[in-house]
Design a protein around this motif. Structure first.
Motif: not given
Ligand SMILES: Cc1cc2nc3c(=O)[nH]c(=O)nc-3n(C[C@H](O)[C@H](O)[C@H](O)COP(=O)(O)OP(=O)(O)OC[C@H]3O[C@@H](n4cnc5c(N)ncnc54)[C@H](O)[C@@H]3O)c2cc1C
Ligand code: SF4
Ligand code: SF4
Ligand code: FES
Lengths: 286, 328
Positions: A12, A56-62, A84, A86-87, A101, A251
């Motif tokens: 990213p 992308s959020v670092a640590g959470a995913g994409e 969401y 649960t998201g 960022i 993904s």
């Protein structure tokens, strides 16, 4: 074997959150205005209406999000994102603040047939928060550089309630223009609502946009799509002139991870934009 | 021809040139494809490796980048010069299938491509197919050359090497001092060998499977087939051509790990909607993907007939029977 890639498509690019706008009463829809940290990344990110990007959020995913800004909005990128409960990624995104960022990868997928829409009447039908890439398209068509390329533009946009309508200020601006016809509807109004009530498919029937030399773009929840196809077909739109955008869990976003297929069609690579004709040809009917 | 007695010298020379060599190593629970440290534990006495060799190009799990001080630190792309020795032709064929997915003109997967570019595949023709093998029914043979650089035949005391790619030829030239020219008897031995092995492979009638599958999407046969299935995903884990993966963040890093269409969570969306909610749709996806969708996209059945899924399934699902049952 083939040539070396210039770019690693999995990495990213950093962007700064410049502005966050809460879009609805339920506060689960926020628009993020982003600016690339590096100029060369901004230049390399050339996109078309209807494409999406991996956020992308670092640590959470994409996660994949449709691009809501127009290619002519220089220097910025906008996305409208629903959280969401649960998201993982969407919740992380909603917890961020201006100045933070995040990462953007893309653009991914194909786009609306913008060239094929020129010199034609264009009808836009949107329901709920699937309106985002349609907003990109409307902004693009209404831009002073472009407006003359398209004939009549008709917009039909619906949300559950007045508080759920996106981009309110922009809707008002579009309503004031005389070179676009716009019909806004809500499933159910409140005491302050003076506008139209009713579901999108019913409004499509009432408004009955002409199908002569016309192309129609329809995005919304599956249930809306299901009930919108019949009246649109009845109005005489041919299956190749009915365009929609599909969603599937993703993904990689680049046709590799095997996640987003509907039959042999990979939504991230061959889509997300498909004509009604192409949808009918799929072995699996979405 | 390379005398088996000389193989150690050959491999030592290859290693001296900076290659990592992975080959068939005898271990307690059988022969596995392992990195050769010393050269004396090589064994050519095996049917096939238990695990598919795809992991050499597409590891079970790999680091893409770390996120530190608000910046991305990319993991270096793999550069190791590698030899894979003793790959069976069915598995070598799987590499050429994976190439279709990972090295596509629109988006190239740099991790996969780098490993592929730096690896020479030396496959070993099959002299003893297993009862679970069916390579000849899906377009392969026990002496197939697709996806390999060099094909070796075990003729008893020696290995007969056949060049299958330019890369393979130039590689062998560097080591010509280890090889002798085959004589007429060697060539005949190889021919006999192929003919014998081919006869032993079980044949499954899947003619026109793709055409027939097109009519079976909305068929109750999938419910019946999936009834026993546990959704464990073992079939995809062992399959040399299955390539599905996911990208995940683990605290400060992004990794890529294998994933499988047999899992419920594979297509589950954040809204709760799942386009493949039961095992029936997932079983349909696995079979349709291998026998129809890849035929439509790449002109290839994505099954090399290695039989691993047949032997690995805990409830004895047999893809050969399954496909025949579906297409009837
Ligand atoms: C082409 C496309 C355009 C989209 N545009 C928008 C948009 O403009 N605004 C918006 O709010 N949402 C959009 N979505 C849906 C959005 O991607 C999902 O809501 C989001 O991925 C949920 O992620 P999560 O991590 O919060 O959920 P989790 O359930 O924690 O998901 C885990 C992972 O699964 C994947 N995933 C889950 N649900 C979906 C889904 N519905 N679609 C794709 N991937 C999913 C993501 O990779 C996610 O990281 C779009 C989806 C697609 C495919
Ligand atoms: S589907 Fe089964 S037999 Fe075919 S390649 Fe995969 S593991 Fe081997
Ligand atoms: S290995 Fe067998 S039980 Fe497990 S998912 Fe595959 S078919 Fe189902
Ligand atoms: S999201 Fe990976 S193949 Fe489409």
């Amino acid at each position: 074997m083939s040539t070396k890639p210039l770019e690693n498509p999995y990495i990213p690019k950093p962007v700064t959150i410049e502005k966050i706008t809460i879009e609805n009463e339920a506060k689960d829809l926020k628009s993020f205005r982003l600016r690339f940290v590096n100029k060369e990344d901004e230049k390399a990110f050339t996109y078309k209406c209807g494409q999406f990007a991996m956020i992308s959020v670092a640590g959470a995913g994409e996660c994949p999000i449709g691009i809501a800004s127009s290619p002519l909005d220089e220097g910025i990128l906008e996305f409208t994102i629903k959280r969401y409960p649960t998201g993982v990624v969407t919740t992380a995104l909603h917890n961020l603040e201006e100045g933070d960022i995040i990462g953007v990868r893309g653009p991914c997928g194909n786009s609306y047939p913008m060239a094929g829409m020129e010199n034609k009447n264009v009808v836009i039908v949107g329901g709920g928060f699937a309106f985002t890439t349609l907003r990109s398209t409307i902004r693009y068509m209404l831009h002073e550089k472009n407006r003359s390329k398209f004939k009549n533009i008709t917009i039909i946009y619906g949300a559950r309630s007045p508080g759920e309508l996106l981009y309110k200020q922009e809707l008002e601006e579009w309503e004031k223009r005389n070179d676009v016809e716009i019909f806004i509807t809500v499933d159910k109004g409140d005491e302050n609502w003076k506008g139209r009530e009713g579901f999108v498919p019913a409004v499509v029937k009432q408004v009955a946009p002409g199908s002569e030399n016309a192309i129609i773009l329809i995005c919304g929840p599956p249930i809306m799509l299901k009930f919108t196809w019949p009246p649109v077909l009845e109005l005489g739109f041919t299956p190749d002139n009915i365009i929609t955008s599909l969603e599937r869990r993703m993904s990689c976003g680049i046709g590799k991870c095997g996640r987003c297929n509907i039959g042999a069609m990979y939504v991230c690579k061959h889509g997300p934009v498909l004509s009604y004709e192409q949808i009918q040809e799929l072995s699996e009917r979405p | 021809m390379l005398k088996k007695a000389d193989i150690n010298k050959f491999i030592a020379a290859v290693m001296n040139n900076g290659y990592k060599v992975f080959g068939p190593v005898k271990q307690e629970d059988g022969v596995s494809l392992s990195e050769l440290k010393t050269t004396d534990d090589i064994s050519f006495d095996y049917f096939n490796f238990i695990l598919p060799p795809k992991r050499h190009f597409f590891p079970w799990s790999e680091l893409l980048y770390k996120y530190k001080d608000k910046t991305i630190h990319e993991a270096p792309l793999p550069e190791d010069k590698t030899i894979l020795l003793g790959i069976r032709p069915c598995d070598a064929r799987s590499f050429s299938f994976l190439d279709n997915v990972f090295i596509d003109d629109k988006a190239v997967d740099p991790y996969y491509q780098n490993r592929r570019d730096n690896t020479i595949v030396i496959s070993l023709a099959c002299n003893q197919p297993l009862p679970s093998c069916f390579c000849t029914s899906v377009g392969g043979t026990p002496a197939g050359k697709e996806g390999t650089d060099i094909l070796a035949y075990d003729t008893g005391d020696s290995l007969f090497f056949e060049e299958c790619s330019e890369r393979g030829s130039s590689f062998l030239k560097l080591y010509s001092k280890f090889f002798s020219t085959p004589d007429q008897a060697d060539v005949q031995a190889v021919k006999d060998f192929i003919a014998k092995a081919e006869k032993q492979v079980l044949s499954v009638n899947i003619k026109n499977a793709a055409e027939k599958l097109k009519e079976k999407f909305y068929d109750s046969v999938w419910d019946k087939l999936s009834f026993r299935c546990l959704s464990c995903g073992v079939c995809t884990f062992f399959c040399p051509t299955c390539y599905c993966f996911g990208l995940y963040d683990e605290r400060d890093r992004r990794i890529r790990v294998h994933d499988a269409c047999m899992y419920k969570g594979f297509t589950l969306e954040a809204s709760g909607h799942n386009p493949r909610p039961t095992q029936s749709e997932r079983m349909r996806q696995r079979i349709m993907h291998k026998f129809l969708y890849t035929v439509e996209n790449f002109g290839k059945i994505f099954c090399v007939g290695c039989g691993r899924c047949v032997t690995a399934c805990p409830v004895n699902m047999d893809i050969r029977e399954n496909i025949v049952e579906v297409i009837g």
